[in-house]
Design a protein around this motif. Sequence first.
Motif: not given
Length: 784
Positions: A89-117
Amino acid sequence: MGKLVGLNLGKGDLNRGFPSVTVQLSEDDNSTALQLTGSLPASPELIALYKRWQLLYKLIYESLYPSGCWRNHEIDEAIEIDEEDITNVSIIEFGILCNDLQNSINCWLKSESFRKIDQKLRTKLATTDEIKVVLQSEDDRTRRLPWHLWNFFEDYPHAVVCLSAPEYEPIKSLKKPSNKVIRILAILGNSQGIDVQKDREMLEQLPGAETIFLVEPQRRELDRWLWDKKGWDILFFAGHSSTHADGETGKFYINQNDSLTITQLKNSLRAAIKRGLSLAIFNSCEGLGLACQLISLHIPQMIVMREPVPDLVAQEFLKHFLEAFSEGESFYLAVREAGERLQGLESDFPCASWLPVICQNPAESPLIWSEKVKETSNIYNKILPNKQIIGAILMTTIAVTSGIILVISQGILQFWELQFFDILMRSRPQEKPDPRILIVTVTEADVRSQSPQERGGASLSDRSLAQLIAKLEQFQPRVIGLDIYREAPVKADYPNLASWMKKSDRFIAICKASEDEKNSGVASPPEVPTQRLGFSDVVPDPDGILRRHLLAMAPASPCSTDKSLSFQLATRYLASYGIKAKLTPEKNWQFGNIVFENLESDSGGYHGIDSDGHQVLLNWRSATSVAPIVTLKDVLNNKLTSHLVKDRIVLIGTTAESFHDYWDTPYSPSQWPHKPMPGVVVQAHKVSQIISAVLDRRPLLWVWSKGGEFLWVWCWSLIGGVLAWCNRSVLGLGVALTLTLCFLYGSCLGLLMLGGWVPLIPSALALLTVTTFLLAYRFYSRNF
C-alpha cells in the motif's frame, strides 16, 4: 441558502450515460428562474477509479492504524480483495489516484453535452452567492462519487453539494411544540475501540440546547424517546455503523449486541419528523445506506460519512460543525467549513475532508440556530458574569494597580525594571553599523609602539596625533572628535598640529568637569577654543550601567563648555544639512523637527535619579559594532581609504585597557567574560543616536506619563481578572498565564523597538496578583 441548483441526472448510470440531465435554478422563494437540459456521457472508468480509491482507502487506513480506531463495527474483519492482489500500500500511489479521480470527474463534467449547463450557471451565479446544489440520481455509484471535487465548488466558495432522492415532498407535520431551546436526542451506541465521550462533551457544551443522552440503549428505550411529544430538532448518533454492499441499506449499532436499520424504526422516526425533527447526524462510518432509507421518510437534512471514518476525524468534524452552526452560520456553510477544516488532518488521515455528505429534502427548509436560542443559552448564562463578579474584578484590579503604582513611586521596583530594560535592549534585532561614523582606536599595541618620552603618560603622543590628523585630513572628514584628554600644550616640535587644533572648525576636543573635591576634572587642550570643546561626563545609574545620554549641562571648572562631545560632533555634522540645534520654551533641545525631551527624576522605571542637565535615554544601536573601526596602526600604515573617511564623523579614542576608559552598558552582561564598552564606542553610540533620530527618524526612547503608566498596568491587571474568571482549571489557568506573560514580554519588546519603554515588571506583578486573588475568591466564594 440564497440560490438552489437542482441537478437531476434522471435515469441512467455511469456505464450507459445519462441521456436526460435537467438543471433548475431557483431563488429563495422557490420560484424557478432558469431550467436547462443536457446530458452526460458514459464514464465506466469513474466506476473503476472510485472502486480502486475505496479499496486503497481502506487498505491504507488498515496499515496505518491496524489496532483500529474506526467507527465501523466490521472494520476489524479481514478486507477481501476480489479483483486485485495488492500487497503493498503506497501513500504516494493513493495521492496520485486521488488526483486522477478528481481530474476524471472534472473531465466528465466538461463534456460537450454538459458544458453549456455549466457555463450558463456561471453566468447566472455570483461567487458571493450562497448556493445549494441538490444532486438527484437513481444510480448508487453516481451518488457515491465525491461531487465536492467538481471545480464549480472551488470557484464558488459558498456552494455546497447535497444528495437527494429523485422523489420528495413536504412534510405534513403536526403542530410543533414551542421549544425555547434546540432539543437533541443523542444516541451513544456501541463504542468498542472508539471514544464517543468526546462527542458527548461537545454536545453538552452547546449553547441553547437541551440534550437527552441514550447510552447504549435498548431498542424499546430508543423507540419510546423518538415518540416523545415535545419533539426533537436533531437526532444524533455516535458509534459504529456500516452500509451493505448494495449501497441502499445500512445499520447502526445501538449497543454491544444490537444493530438496527432505519426500516426497523420507521414508525417512530416518521412520528419524530412530523413533530419537527429537522436534522439527523450519523457521526459514524459508511452512512450513505442509512441516508437512503431515512431520505425516503422525507427528513429535511442529514449528515453522514461516505466511508469508514477514523475516530479523531469524526470528533474534529463534529467540533467544527457545532461551533460554526451554533454561532449563526447557515447549516450548509457550517458543514462545508467543518469538512474543509479536516484537510489539516490529511497528513495523518488521507482524504479526511472527503468524508462528510449532506442529504437533503429540497422541499424543506434547514434548521436555524436562532438568536432567541442563543439568548437562552446555558453556556451564555455561564459565561456572562453577574454584576457582583464584574464589581469584584473592577475593584480588585483598581486596588492592585493603585498599590503597584504606589510601590513604583517608592523606587522599590527600580532595580528589576532596569534589569529587564537591559534584557529587552539585548533582545532587539541587531542594527547595521552607522555609515556616517568612523572610529579610530588606540590599542594597547599602539600605545606600546610609541616612545614613552613622547607620550608623557598619555595614550597618544603629539607625533602620532600629528601623523593621524594628516592621514585623515587628506580624505576630508566632515568632523573629527578627539576622545582623549590633552591638558598639556602641543610641543614646539609640532607647530602645524597646534595651529590646526586652534584654527580647524571641524575639530572637537574633550574635557571633564569636576564632580567633587576628590574628582577635580580634566582641563581642555590649551589650543582649542571653548566653542569647539565637548565634555566627556556621563551619568551612570546606581548599578553603574550607562542608560542615559547627557546632552548638555551647566559648565563646571576646569571644563568650560556646556555641551557634550556627542552634542558638538552631531551639531557640526547636521549643520551641513542646514539643521541647527535650539532650545524650546520647555528647555528641551531640538534638532530640526526632532525634540529631545529631558528625563525627569521619576521617568519610566526610574525613581529619584539625578536629572540635572539635559538628559535623554540612550537608545543603543548594537551590541557588536556601532560603526566601522580601524586602529591607529592601520591608519599610519596607509590602510585607510577615502570611502571610510570622506564626509564622516571620525572619533579618535583609546581602547587600551591600561587607561581604564571602559563603561558598563546594557550589553555588558551578555558578553562572556564580562566586557564593558570602550568610552570612544560609547561616544559613537551617542553621536549616532542624535544624527539617526534627525536624519533617519530612528526613534528616541520615550516613556509614558503617570496616567499612561496607570492605564497600562491596569489593563494587564484586568487581563489577569479575565483569566481567573474564564479558566476553570488550575492547569488551564497556568497555561493561560504563561502565554499571557510571554505576550506581555513581546509587547514590551515590540514597543521598545518603536521607542517606548513601558512598565514590564509592574504589569507582570499586577497580572499575577489579580489572578491569584480572584482565583482564591473563586474557590472560597459560591458566587464566583
